[in-house]
Design a protein around this motif. Structure first.
Motif, mmCIF file in Angstrom:
data_model
loop_
_atom_site.group_PDB
_atom_site.id
_atom_site.type_symbol
_atom_site.label_atom_id
_atom_site.label_comp_id
_atom_site.label_asym_id
_atom_site.label_seq_id
_atom_site.Cartn_x
_atom_site.Cartn_y
_atom_site.Cartn_z
ATOM 1 N N ARG A 318 -101.868 -15.794 36.881
ATOM 2 C CA ARG A 318 -101.938 -17.119 36.251
ATOM 3 C C ARG A 318 -100.597 -17.803 36.454
ATOM 4 O O ARG A 318 -99.604 -17.157 36.796
ATOM 5 C CB ARG A 318 -102.273 -17.001 34.768
ATOM 6 C CG ARG A 318 -101.258 -16.229 33.943
ATOM 7 C CD ARG A 318 -101.693 -16.130 32.479
ATOM 8 N NE ARG A 318 -100.784 -15.289 31.715
ATOM 9 C CZ ARG A 318 -100.958 -14.971 30.426
ATOM 10 N NH1 ARG A 318 -102.008 -15.427 29.780
ATOM 11 N NH2 ARG A 318 -100.096 -14.210 29.792
ATOM 12 N N SER A 332 -104.532 -19.772 29.368
ATOM 13 C CA SER A 332 -103.892 -19.384 30.627
ATOM 14 C C SER A 332 -104.112 -20.465 31.677
ATOM 15 O O SER A 332 -105.206 -21.019 31.770
ATOM 16 C CB SER A 332 -104.518 -18.089 31.167
ATOM 17 O OG SER A 332 -104.255 -17.005 30.326
ATOM 18 N N THR A 334 -105.206 -20.851 34.753
ATOM 19 C CA THR A 334 -105.988 -20.222 35.838
ATOM 20 C C THR A 334 -107.051 -21.224 36.292
ATOM 21 O O THR A 334 -107.342 -22.190 35.575
ATOM 22 C CB THR A 334 -106.707 -18.953 35.349
ATOM 23 O OG1 THR A 334 -107.674 -19.325 34.344
ATOM 24 C CG2 THR A 334 -105.747 -17.928 34.774
ATOM 25 N N GLN A 336 -110.085 -20.850 36.186
ATOM 26 C CA GLN A 336 -111.269 -20.757 35.330
ATOM 27 C C GLN A 336 -111.053 -21.369 33.942
ATOM 28 O O GLN A 336 -112.023 -21.670 33.247
ATOM 29 C CB GLN A 336 -111.666 -19.278 35.124
ATOM 30 C CG GLN A 336 -112.221 -18.583 36.355
ATOM 31 C CD GLN A 336 -111.140 -18.166 37.322
ATOM 32 O OE1 GLN A 336 -110.037 -17.801 36.920
ATOM 33 N NE2 GLN A 336 -111.421 -18.266 38.616
#
Lengths: 388, 388
Positions: A318, A332, A334, A336
């Motif tokens: 991340r 985070s 990321t 996603q």
């Protein structure tokens, strides 16, 4: 050195946190929440002690549907908990493995909810239950009318958005450690071992006013370093090394989490370019860190810069995360993570890239999200790799 | 300053630990053990990092029936784990909350045990499962042929008896911190706030060679102190105060855990007598700490002395505990704990008593049990309350 903020919080802060939790509990049909971990208990009570390092005793707190939280804790904690805003403090003499608070906890839960109901437990990502599995099983057996429901989303939504008093503490520790990093060329020299470098850095941070250097990782290597979570080695820093120090220092229970890179004597063009790429990625990250953007947006803003700069990958997984009472918190950065940025979220921007086989470059700054745009809590690193 | 022991352990130490675990697993009918906590993974691998402070990522290790442990960990740890004796290191890119290592873990468990078997999990006292409850539930759903069995007794029996290399590390940090406590009158003075006292003490310990001052609690008060797990206050030390500092410093991942008391200017006869009582209780504890005695014997030896001295109770709940990779480890010196002392167990003796309403006196030393009798790892405190 900046003047330290007042320690602790006014009781109203805990009352507000509790009310917000209770409002979400009501929506979710949760009758009470059972907390077992350090950050969760501290969030609702202000109970601050390093005693959590002893694994012997569990600590419990119940958030009822209305009213103040109830502490169900080992007797050793009664005096310290008694200084918080919590009034209902129930204790048992611990250690007592044959009944480590479970009877008292069950009795308190029944008194709070009745003979049956929905008990909120943190079951989701980044959580754990800090009590023995066998005790948890026994507790549920003694509560036949109870069902559990995951409440981790409630807790993380609350904790993600900081109060001004929380931000002030994080800003303070970020400022102190920024001073120490800026002073580093005056106290770190080639010939010192990594162990000595870590020791000097910790002492400087303490002298400068942090409560604890809870987290310090990093290392040095010729032309670059290979990983960022190792303890120091006895290897001396030599010319041609690149050093990273990544630290989580604490003030009044709140963390900073950022790093700085330094080269000694000289650096390869590759390392210099990688440093400039992660610096530029941070700039792109902060530009993207507007209210309403997602963590995935932050990720892509930073990753695009590094991809264009020839990044070979990134084992960190991340590019930054939430920050506050723990070294890392939800969310985070990321691809996603669709968490939407809100005012008063505190985040790290942590672009990192492998720039040659076995060599990585990681950069990290701490920011707070504001309606008017993000603000740095750390003082910005040098735009080019410092060569000492 | 004593020369520091070599860091780390030879691979044979980890091979021995693993073989001993496997022998006990075989007796208990356990096909593999699943580990999730820092001390457990480190015990079998030597994997040492402060990165555990981030709650984001779970870490898994499997002890199979034969052969080396298998690491199932986030990719960020691969380089650091690669420096240990572990060979089979499987990684996933983390954070990935939708599948935080569970598929990889399930696949590895099936490969290790087959389609069914008995999985050892630490479920007993002083343990917890460091992974989300929801992930644990999902893991078990994906392993329909598996049952779990508590393996905590196996792990605590192994960890309780230290190797000579472990004892050397604990002895080293005990010696360093004994030096600092003996030097304390030279750097702590009335007028300093508790916060300053803590800061100076931490810096002295780091300068003297400890890796981290992971744990420092205590405080001061007129005529005595009221609890021993609080963080420092801004209150200045004044004449007539009694100060306790209780510290867990670390060298190479191993802890000391002991305290020292100091009075400033003058002390009440009550406080002096309480100090002499806990000192005498420690003497009685060490005399009782023979191979074959139980922790209950240690408790009674110490408690008898304090009862005769007029002790009004003790909220700590025990009079010492095991010590090693964690600040506190199994067993506990309580009337219930029938653990039998064996050679190479490292223990704290921690007699404490309330000697007046709201005032406690706690003393603590660290010892190692030997065939020839106990040996102090700390340098013995003053037999009378030091008055600075």
């Amino acid at each position: 050195m900046a003047e330290a903020p007042v320690r602790g919080f006014p009781p109203q802060e805990f009352a507000d946190r509790t009310k917000r939790a209770q409002s979400r509990m009501s929506e979710a049909g949760i009758d009470a929440i059972l907390l077992t971990t350090e950050a969760e208990l501290r969030y609702f009570s202000g109970y601050l002690t390093q005693f959590w390092q002893s694994p012997t005793r569990p600590w419990f707190m119940i958030i009822p549907a209305t009213g103040k939280p109830i502490a169900v804790i080992p007797a050793i904690g009664a005096t310290c908990m008694g200084r918080t805003w919590i009034e209902d403090i129930r204790t048992w003499s611990s250690p007592q493995p044959e009944d480590e608070g479970i009877s008292l906890l069950v009795e308190t839960l029944k008194e709070t909810i009745g003979t049956g109901g929905i008990l909120g437990i943190s079951e989701g990502p980044e959580t754990h239950l800090r009590m023995p599995v066998s005790d948890y099983r026994r507790m549920m057996t003694l509560l036949p009318g109870f069902a559990t429901r995951d409440c981790s989303a409630i807790l993380r939504d609350l904790r993600m958005v900081k109060s001004e008093a929380e931000i002030t503490k994080i800003a303070h520790v970020c400022s102190l450690v920024s001073d120490v990093f800026e002073d580093l060329p005056n106290f770190i020299h080639p010939g010192m071992s990594e162990t000595e470098v870590f020791q000097r850095f910790k002492i400087k941070c303490l002298e400068h006013g942090v409560d604890d250097v809870s987290y310090l990782v990093g290392g040095a290597g010729q032309g670059g370093y290979g990983d960022i979570i190792s303890p120091p080695s006895e290897r001396p820093i030599t010319k041609g090394d690149v050093l990273i120090l990544d630290t989580g220092c604490i003030f009044d229970g709140y963390f900073c989490d950022f790093d700085r890179n330094y080269a000694f004597g000289h650096a390869s063009d590759q390392a210099k370019r990688a440093y400039e790429a992660v610096y530029a990625a941070t700039e792109a990250g902060v530009a993207a860190a507007q209210v309403g953007a997602t963590c995935a947006d932050l990720y892509h803003a930073m990753q695009d810069v590094m991809t264009k700069a020839g990044a070979l990958g990134n084992d960190v997984g991340r590019l930054g995360h939430g920050l506050g009472m723990q070294l890392t918190e939800w969310p985070s950065n990321t691809p996603q993570d669709q968490t939407v940025l809100k005012p008063n979220m505190v985040m790290t921007l942590e672009p990192g890239m492998t720039f040659a086989p076995g060599l990585v470059m990681v950069h990290e700054e701490n920011i707070v999200i504001r309606e008017s745009g993000p603000e740095f809590l750390t003082r910005r690193a040098s735009p080019t790799l410092p060569i000492l």
